[in-house]
Write a protein that holds these residues in place. Structure first.
Motif, PDB file in Angstrom:
ATOM      1  N   PHE A  76     -34.348  -6.769 -13.847  1.00 27.31           N
ATOM      2  CA  PHE A  76     -33.188  -6.754 -12.955  1.00 27.31           C
ATOM      3  C   PHE A  76     -33.639  -6.773 -11.494  1.00 27.31           C
ATOM      4  CE2 PHE A  76     -29.523  -4.668 -10.851  1.00 27.31           C
ATOM      5  CZ  PHE A  76     -28.535  -5.563 -11.239  1.00 27.31           C
ATOM      6  N   ALA A  77     -34.640  -5.970 -11.159  1.00 22.64           N
ATOM      7  CA  ALA A  77     -35.165  -5.962  -9.789  1.00 22.64           C
ATOM      8  C   ALA A  77     -35.739  -7.331  -9.427  1.00 22.64           C
ATOM      9  CB  ALA A  77     -36.230  -4.877  -9.643  1.00 22.64           C
ATOM     10  N   GLY A  78     -36.371  -7.985 -10.380  1.00 25.24           N
ATOM     11  CA  GLY A  78     -36.895  -9.334 -10.141  1.00 25.24           C
ATOM     12  C   GLY A  78     -35.782 -10.335  -9.855  1.00 25.24           C
ATOM     13  N   ARG A  79     -34.681 -10.196 -10.549  1.00 25.85           N
ATOM     14  CA  ARG A  79     -33.527 -11.074 -10.298  1.00 25.85           C
ATOM     15  C   ARG A  79     -32.951 -10.807  -8.909  1.00 25.85           C
ATOM     16  NH1 ARG A  79     -29.564 -10.035 -15.077  1.00 25.85           N
ATOM     17  NH2 ARG A  79     -28.368 -11.689 -14.079  1.00 25.85           N
ATOM     18  N   ILE A  80     -32.920  -9.547  -8.512  1.00 30.84           N
ATOM     19  CA  ILE A  80     -32.451  -9.209  -7.161  1.00 30.84           C
ATOM     20  C   ILE A  80     -33.380  -9.844  -6.124  1.00 30.84           C
ATOM     21  CG2 ILE A  80     -32.144  -7.338  -5.487  1.00 30.84           C
ATOM     22  CD1 ILE A  80     -31.260  -5.557  -7.846  1.00 30.84           C
ATOM     23  N   ARG A  81     -34.668  -9.727  -6.347  1.00 28.19           N
ATOM     24  CA  ARG A  81     -35.627 -10.298  -5.400  1.00 28.19           C
ATOM     25  C   ARG A  81     -35.439 -11.812  -5.267  1.00 28.19           C
ATOM     26  NH1 ARG A  81     -41.695 -11.810  -5.557  1.00 28.19           N
ATOM     27  NH2 ARG A  81     -41.975 -12.161  -3.350  1.00 28.19           N
ATOM     28  N   GLU A  82     -35.215 -12.494  -6.385  1.00 31.22           N
ATOM     29  CA  GLU A  82     -34.985 -13.946  -6.325  1.00 31.22           C
ATOM     30  C   GLU A  82     -33.786 -14.272  -5.444  1.00 31.22           C
ATOM     31  OE1 GLU A  82     -34.554 -15.366 -10.324  1.00 31.22           O
ATOM     32  OE2 GLU A  82     -36.618 -14.856 -10.856  1.00 31.22           O
ATOM     33  N   LEU A  83     -32.724 -13.483  -5.566  1.00 36.06           N
ATOM     34  CA  LEU A  83     -31.539 -13.724  -4.751  1.00 36.06           C
ATOM     35  C   LEU A  83     -31.796 -13.365  -3.288  1.00 36.06           C
ATOM     36  CD1 LEU A  83     -28.815 -12.592  -7.268  1.00 36.06           C
ATOM     37  CD2 LEU A  83     -29.238 -14.918  -6.445  1.00 36.06           C
ATOM     38  N   PHE A  84     -32.590 -12.333  -3.035  1.00 35.35           N
ATOM     39  CA  PHE A  84     -32.991 -12.020  -1.658  1.00 35.35           C
ATOM     40  C   PHE A  84     -33.755 -13.194  -1.060  1.00 35.35           C
ATOM     41  CE2 PHE A  84     -33.232  -7.058  -1.511  1.00 35.35           C
ATOM     42  CZ  PHE A  84     -31.863  -6.995  -1.648  1.00 35.35           C
ATOM     43  N   ASP A  85     -34.651 -13.750  -1.864  1.00 39.34           N
ATOM     44  CA  ASP A  85     -35.457 -14.884  -1.390  1.00 39.34           C
ATOM     45  C   ASP A  85     -34.585 -16.093  -1.062  1.00 39.34           C
ATOM     46  OD1 ASP A  85     -37.720 -13.336  -1.701  1.00 39.34           O
ATOM     47  OD2 ASP A  85     -38.375 -14.319  -3.554  1.00 39.34           O
ATOM     48  N   GLN A  86     -33.402 -16.167  -1.671  1.00 39.46           N
ATOM     49  CA  GLN A  86     -32.458 -17.254  -1.390  1.00 39.46           C
ATOM     50  C   GLN A  86     -31.540 -16.918  -0.219  1.00 39.46           C
ATOM     51  OE1 GLN A  86     -30.372 -18.164  -5.048  1.00 39.46           O
ATOM     52  NE2 GLN A  86     -32.272 -18.259  -6.204  1.00 39.46           N
TER      53      GLN A  86
END
Length: 117
Positions: free
Chosen positions: A58-68
């Protein structure tokens, strides 16, 4: 701790340092997610954060969206909607399989076996 516990995606096996390394983020990122209530790790007897594989995903998915370019609030909303959609798709697929099974067990197809007259 048995090896079977390590296979459990909800077992809190990762320290903050190991979790951060696995995600390629700073430990402060995970602490910030905890402070915001986005990812709440369990605590060891000594008060140290312990993360599960599910939480890391879940944290990895959040990071991907932050990166976007998303902020936390929009990232959490997007992830919630994605998870809701996935659950509804799984339910729909399950109901479709159940319907096909019922139709294959002696059910009369529509328009057949009825008086047409």
């Amino acid at each position: 701790m048995g090896a079977d516990r390590l296979d459990d995606p909800d077992y809190p096996a990762y320290t903050t340092g190991r979790a951060a390394a696995a995600l390629g983020v700073q430990q402060a990122f995970l602490r910030a997610l905890d402070a915001a209530g986005a990812v709440t790790p369990e605590r060891s007897a000594g008060g140290h954060r312990r993360y599960t594989r599910r939480q890391l995903a879940f944290a990895g998915r959040i990071r991907e969206l932050f990166d976007q370019g998303h902020i936390l609030a929009s990232a959490l909303r997007i992830l919630g909607l994605q998870d809701d959609l996935a659950a509804e798709r799984a339910l729909s697929a399950s109901l479709q399989r159940q319907l096909r099974r019922e139709q294959g067990h002696g059910q009369v197809p529509p328009g057949e076996g009825h008086d047409q007259g």
